[in-house]
Design a protein around this motif. Structure first.
Motif, PDB file in Angstrom:
ATOM      1  N   VAL A 120      -7.102  49.590  29.792  1.00  0.00           N
ATOM      2  CA  VAL A 120      -5.814  50.233  29.559  1.00  0.00           C
ATOM      3  C   VAL A 120      -5.180  49.535  28.362  1.00  0.00           C
ATOM      4  N   GLU A 121      -4.830  50.299  27.346  1.00  0.00           N
ATOM      5  CA  GLU A 121      -4.197  49.729  26.147  1.00  0.00           C
ATOM      6  C   GLU A 121      -2.754  50.189  26.089  1.00  0.00           C
ATOM      7  N   ILE A 122      -1.856  49.244  25.782  1.00  0.00           N
ATOM      8  CA  ILE A 122      -0.461  49.607  25.558  1.00  0.00           C
ATOM      9  C   ILE A 122      -0.059  49.075  24.189  1.00  0.00           C
ATOM     10  N   ASP A 137       8.477  42.990  25.767  1.00  0.00           N
ATOM     11  CA  ASP A 137       8.315  44.249  26.497  1.00  0.00           C
ATOM     12  C   ASP A 137       6.847  44.525  26.792  1.00  0.00           C
ATOM     13  N   LEU A 138       5.975  44.231  25.844  1.00  0.00           N
ATOM     14  CA  LEU A 138       4.542  44.424  26.058  1.00  0.00           C
ATOM     15  C   LEU A 138       4.022  43.526  27.172  1.00  0.00           C
ATOM     16  N   ARG A 139       4.451  42.266  27.165  1.00  0.00           N
ATOM     17  CA  ARG A 139       4.020  41.323  28.194  1.00  0.00           C
ATOM     18  C   ARG A 139       4.484  41.806  29.574  1.00  0.00           C
ATOM     19  N   GLU A 164       2.013  43.222  32.602  1.00  0.00           N
ATOM     20  CA  GLU A 164       2.006  42.591  33.934  1.00  0.00           C
ATOM     21  C   GLU A 164       2.267  43.626  35.028  1.00  0.00           C
ATOM     22  N   LYS A 165       3.173  44.570  34.783  1.00  0.00           N
ATOM     23  CA  LYS A 165       3.433  45.631  35.769  1.00  0.00           C
ATOM     24  C   LYS A 165       2.181  46.475  35.991  1.00  0.00           C
ATOM     25  N   ARG A 190      -7.473  42.104  34.991  1.00  0.00           N
ATOM     26  CA  ARG A 190      -6.932  41.073  34.106  1.00  0.00           C
ATOM     27  C   ARG A 190      -6.123  41.689  32.980  1.00  0.00           C
ATOM     28  N   SER A 191      -5.291  40.852  32.393  1.00  0.00           N
ATOM     29  CA  SER A 191      -4.517  41.248  31.233  1.00  0.00           C
ATOM     30  C   SER A 191      -4.920  40.353  30.068  1.00  0.00           C
ATOM     31  N   SER A 192      -4.970  40.910  28.870  1.00  0.00           N
ATOM     32  CA  SER A 192      -5.316  40.099  27.704  1.00  0.00           C
ATOM     33  C   SER A 192      -4.207  39.117  27.354  1.00  0.00           C
TER      34      SER A 192
END
Length: 177
Positions: A103-105, A112-114, A118-119, A134-136
């Motif tokens: 998933v890319e945001i 805001d990205l962080r 996390e959400k 996991r999150s990058s």
């Protein structure tokens, strides 16, 4: 803190989980040496380890080995473990390694990205069908992108190489001998 003894314990757990289907295991402990000839996809620190196992074709699946080993590894105190199934040196070289779902945001605010990442990570981690979400952002430095207005740079007589050198020095420092 990851030690050779802890790695040996995890290797034993993996060997038991894989049984006769284990063909090879490679463990790298601690900080990997800086090498300007290769690009690393991740940062490693002194208290980290990475293990890769190769299983026999037609034997137990990597997912089955992970499901068997995961409870015992999770019982180890102070360990933050992530699992990746289906990765190989060839897949990494071809750029096809990595998680099956990504998933890319995007956005302009790192905070805001962080928060958004996390959400999304928590929401996906709550799904029973998914694991090792996991999150990058986890342990990674923030990313900065610079866009050059070429007409302005040309008008000032500044070339792209000079701007790159200045940014690199400002962000990474300069090796002085």
């Amino acid at each position: 803190e990851t030690t050779n003894e802890t790695v040996a314990v995890i290797e034993d757990i993996l060997r038991k989980a894989a049984g006769k289907d284990m063909r090879a295991i490679l463990s790298e402990v601690g900080r990997l040496p800086n090498d300007d000839r290769i690009i690393r996809e991740q940062q490693t620190e002194e208290n980290t380890a990475q293990m890769r196992i190769r299983l026999a074709a037609g034997g137990r699946s990597a997912g089955a080995v992970v499901r068997t080993a995961m409870p015992a590894v999770n019982e180890l105190y102070g360990m933050d473990v992530s699992w990746e199934v289906g990765s190989s040196a060839l897949a990494q070289a071809l750029g096809t390694a990595g998680p099956p779902i990504t998933v890319e945001i995007t956005g302009d605010s790192i905070d805001d990205l962080r928060l958004g990442a996390e959400k999304i990570r928590k929401s996906l981690a709550g799904q029973k069908a998914l694991w090792n979400v996991r999150s990058s952002f986890e342990g990674a430095p923030p990313e900065m992108r610079f866009y050059l207005k070429r007409a302005v740079a040309d008008g000032l007589g500044v070339d792209l190489e000079t701007i790159g050198d200045v940014l690199e020095t400002a962000l990474d420092g300069l090796k002085v001998t």
